[in-house]
Design a protein around this motif. Structure first.
Motif, mmCIF file in Angstrom:
data_model
loop_
_atom_site.group_PDB
_atom_site.id
_atom_site.type_symbol
_atom_site.label_atom_id
_atom_site.label_comp_id
_atom_site.label_asym_id
_atom_site.label_seq_id
_atom_site.Cartn_x
_atom_site.Cartn_y
_atom_site.Cartn_z
ATOM 1 N N TRP A 45 39.470 41.766 45.967
ATOM 2 C CA TRP A 45 38.528 40.705 46.354
ATOM 3 C C TRP A 45 38.632 39.532 45.380
ATOM 4 O O TRP A 45 38.632 38.375 45.796
ATOM 5 C CB TRP A 45 37.097 41.230 46.346
ATOM 6 C CG TRP A 45 36.859 42.481 47.136
ATOM 7 C CD1 TRP A 45 37.630 42.977 48.148
ATOM 8 C CD2 TRP A 45 35.777 43.387 46.975
ATOM 9 N NE1 TRP A 45 37.095 44.132 48.628
ATOM 10 C CE2 TRP A 45 35.951 44.415 47.935
ATOM 11 C CE3 TRP A 45 34.664 43.445 46.143
ATOM 12 C CZ2 TRP A 45 35.056 45.479 48.062
ATOM 13 C CZ3 TRP A 45 33.775 44.491 46.260
ATOM 14 C CH2 TRP A 45 33.974 45.505 47.205
ATOM 15 N N TRP A 46 38.697 39.844 44.085
ATOM 16 C CA TRP A 46 38.770 38.784 43.085
ATOM 17 C C TRP A 46 40.073 37.987 43.216
ATOM 18 O O TRP A 46 40.067 36.753 43.136
ATOM 19 C CB TRP A 46 38.672 39.382 41.675
ATOM 20 C CG TRP A 46 37.360 40.042 41.391
ATOM 21 C CD1 TRP A 46 36.176 39.843 42.067
ATOM 22 C CD2 TRP A 46 37.086 41.004 40.371
ATOM 23 N NE1 TRP A 46 35.183 40.627 41.533
ATOM 24 C CE2 TRP A 46 35.702 41.356 40.488
ATOM 25 C CE3 TRP A 46 37.839 41.621 39.386
ATOM 26 C CZ2 TRP A 46 35.098 42.275 39.650
ATOM 27 C CZ3 TRP A 46 37.238 42.541 38.541
ATOM 28 C CH2 TRP A 46 35.879 42.845 38.671
ATOM 29 N N SER A 49 39.957 35.733 46.127
ATOM 30 C CA SER A 49 39.037 34.610 45.976
ATOM 31 C C SER A 49 39.656 33.443 45.220
ATOM 32 O O SER A 49 39.241 32.289 45.388
ATOM 33 C CB SER A 49 37.768 35.063 45.243
ATOM 34 O OG SER A 49 37.111 36.092 45.963
ATOM 35 N N SER A 50 40.643 33.718 44.369
ATOM 36 C CA SER A 50 41.197 32.672 43.511
ATOM 37 C C SER A 50 42.659 32.354 43.796
ATOM 38 O O SER A 50 43.242 31.507 43.121
ATOM 39 C CB SER A 50 41.064 33.088 42.040
ATOM 40 O OG SER A 50 41.716 34.327 41.805
ATOM 41 N N GLU A 111 31.616 41.222 52.506
ATOM 42 C CA GLU A 111 32.457 40.559 51.517
ATOM 43 C C GLU A 111 32.923 39.203 52.027
ATOM 44 O O GLU A 111 33.454 38.404 51.264
ATOM 45 C CB GLU A 111 33.664 41.434 51.169
ATOM 46 C CG GLU A 111 33.420 42.390 50.030
ATOM 47 C CD GLU A 111 32.956 41.686 48.766
ATOM 48 O OE1 GLU A 111 33.657 40.770 48.316
ATOM 49 O OE2 GLU A 111 31.895 42.046 48.234
ATOM 50 N N VAL A 112 32.752 38.979 53.310
ATOM 51 C CA VAL A 112 32.987 37.677 53.941
ATOM 52 C C VAL A 112 31.743 37.338 54.747
ATOM 53 O O VAL A 112 31.309 38.112 55.607
ATOM 54 C CB VAL A 112 34.223 37.700 54.855
ATOM 55 C CG1 VAL A 112 34.274 36.459 55.723
ATOM 56 C CG2 VAL A 112 35.493 37.809 54.026
ATOM 57 N N THR A 116 30.680 32.053 52.608
ATOM 58 C CA THR A 116 31.933 32.160 51.858
ATOM 59 C C THR A 116 32.829 30.958 52.148
ATOM 60 O O THR A 116 32.977 30.544 53.295
ATOM 61 C CB THR A 116 32.677 33.452 52.235
ATOM 62 O OG1 THR A 116 31.792 34.568 52.100
ATOM 63 C CG2 THR A 116 33.885 33.660 51.334
ATOM 64 N N GLN A 117 33.415 30.394 51.098
ATOM 65 C CA GLN A 117 34.306 29.252 51.270
ATOM 66 C C GLN A 117 35.557 29.651 52.044
ATOM 67 O O GLN A 117 36.018 30.802 51.965
ATOM 68 C CB GLN A 117 34.684 28.666 49.911
ATOM 69 C CG GLN A 117 33.504 28.076 49.149
ATOM 70 C CD GLN A 117 33.924 27.443 47.845
ATOM 71 O OE1 GLN A 117 35.103 27.439 47.487
ATOM 72 N NE2 GLN A 117 32.956 26.898 47.123
ATOM 73 N N GLU A 120 38.567 31.102 50.217
ATOM 74 C CA GLU A 120 38.280 32.450 49.746
ATOM 75 C C GLU A 120 38.406 33.459 50.876
ATOM 76 O O GLU A 120 38.905 34.576 50.684
ATOM 77 C CB GLU A 120 36.870 32.493 49.143
ATOM 78 C CG GLU A 120 36.512 33.829 48.513
ATOM 79 C CD GLU A 120 35.149 33.807 47.857
ATOM 80 O OE1 GLU A 120 34.627 34.887 47.546
ATOM 81 O OE2 GLU A 120 34.600 32.686 47.651
ATOM 82 N N LYS A 124 41.109 36.558 50.745
ATOM 83 C CA LYS A 124 40.707 37.960 50.860
ATOM 84 C C LYS A 124 41.335 38.627 52.075
ATOM 85 O O LYS A 124 41.854 39.748 51.996
ATOM 86 C CB LYS A 124 39.178 38.056 50.946
ATOM 87 C CG LYS A 124 38.450 37.781 49.639
ATOM 88 C CD LYS A 124 36.954 37.974 49.806
ATOM 89 C CE LYS A 124 36.222 37.765 48.490
ATOM 90 N NZ LYS A 124 34.750 37.950 48.630
#
Length: 304
Positions: A45-46, A49-50, A111-112, A116-117, A120, A124
């Motif tokens: 997930w992290w 996200s980036s 998680e979505v 959520t952007q 991201e 994911k």
């Protein structure tokens, strides 16, 4: 001039549509079996996200190469093809199935969300879809019954003999016990490594009542699809199997309850749940872990 009527029978189109739907269900179920462990991994997930767009594209490209190779040797359709055009279309379709399945589960597990952007969400979903897409392409190697068509054609003539032979091998109670044991073993294998992680706490904290209900429904639907619709293993035999829970619906519900019990026991074993915790905590944690446990339980019943 008289019009020339089509010589194709409507039943031919219905059969082709049914086969296509079954192929899609088989592919999705293969994705669930292969991709569910990574879905409960916080580090993914992290990273998603980036991650930057070039890395996303590179991930899609590398995955497409792997999926193309797997479709050449296995694939998710009963009738495989080595034509380049068909293989490319199957590769695109397998990745699309993996992306849709991972997106729906990320949405289900919160998680979505709508907040959520967009970048991201893409990150994911793309990273989580990698094992799902591979699982779709390996669907025909996941406990698939290679002689399903032949077995179906002979099922009517051999049904009496099969029933009589099975009656001598095992009893109704024995088959019920075997189903329960297989469900427990499959649930343990898939969910045991997920149970002690912080992902269960995180997901349960973000999941409210309505989403927990949707998680229950999704768990039941996926379990039913894996065992009774995806044509893994001997699907016709599963439908005819004797036992206290002999219908697909009752067997699916029973196995889900068993999987929930196994999930709850694992959470207690790893001290994520204690006797003094509120009942709502027990319920939310168990349902969240119950999703991978149920998928594992379905795989366990196939291996029976």
């Amino acid at each position: 001039m008289a019009k020339v009527r089509s010589t194709q029978h409507p039943s031919h189109h219905q059969s082709a549509l049914k086969r296509e739907c079954q192929d899609l269900v088989r592919g999705a179920c293969g994705g669930f079996l292969f991709g569910i462990p990574l879905l409960y991994t916080m580090e993914v997930w992290w990273i998603g996200s980036s991650v930057t767009p070039p890395i996303m594209l590179a991930s899609l490209f590398i995955t497409s190469i792997v999926v193309f190779g797997l479709n050449y040797t296995a694939g998710f359709r009963q009738s495989s093809s080595v034509h380049w055009g068909t293989l490319i279309m199957d590769t695109v379709e397998a990745q699309a199935i993996g992306i849709v399945c991972s997106f729906l589960l990320l949405l289900l597990l919160r998680e979505v969300t709508l907040e959520t952007q967009l970048h991201e969400i893409f990150g994911k979903v793309i990273f989580e879809s990698v094992p799902f897409s591979i699982g779709v392409s390996l669907a025909n190697q996941f406990l698939t019954n290679k002689d399903s068509d032949e077995n179906e054609s002979r099922s009517t003539s051999q049904s009496q003999g099969d029933r009589s032979s099975r009656a001598h091998v095992s009893t109704l109670w024995q088959e019920t016990f075997n189903d329960i044991l297989a469900t427990m073993m499959g649930a343990l294998i898939v969910a045991f490594s997920i149970a002690p992680t912080d992902e269960v706490k995180t997901l349960a904290a973000n999941t409210s009542g309505p989403w927990l209900i949707l998680t229950i429904m999704a768990s039941l639907l996926i379990s039913y699809g894996i065992v009774f619709e995806a044509n893994f293993s001997d699907q016709q035999k599963r439908r005819k199997q004797r036992g206290l829970f002999q219908t697909p619906l009752s067997e699916t519900v029973m196995s889900y309850l068993v999987s929930l019990g196994v999930a709850c026991a694992m959470l207690w074993f790893f001290q994520l749940l204690q006797w003094g915790d509120p009942p709502t905590l027990w319920v939310s944690y168990t349902i969240v872990l119950g999703l991978p446990a149920t998928i594992g339980g379905a795989a366990g019943r196939l291996a029976l």
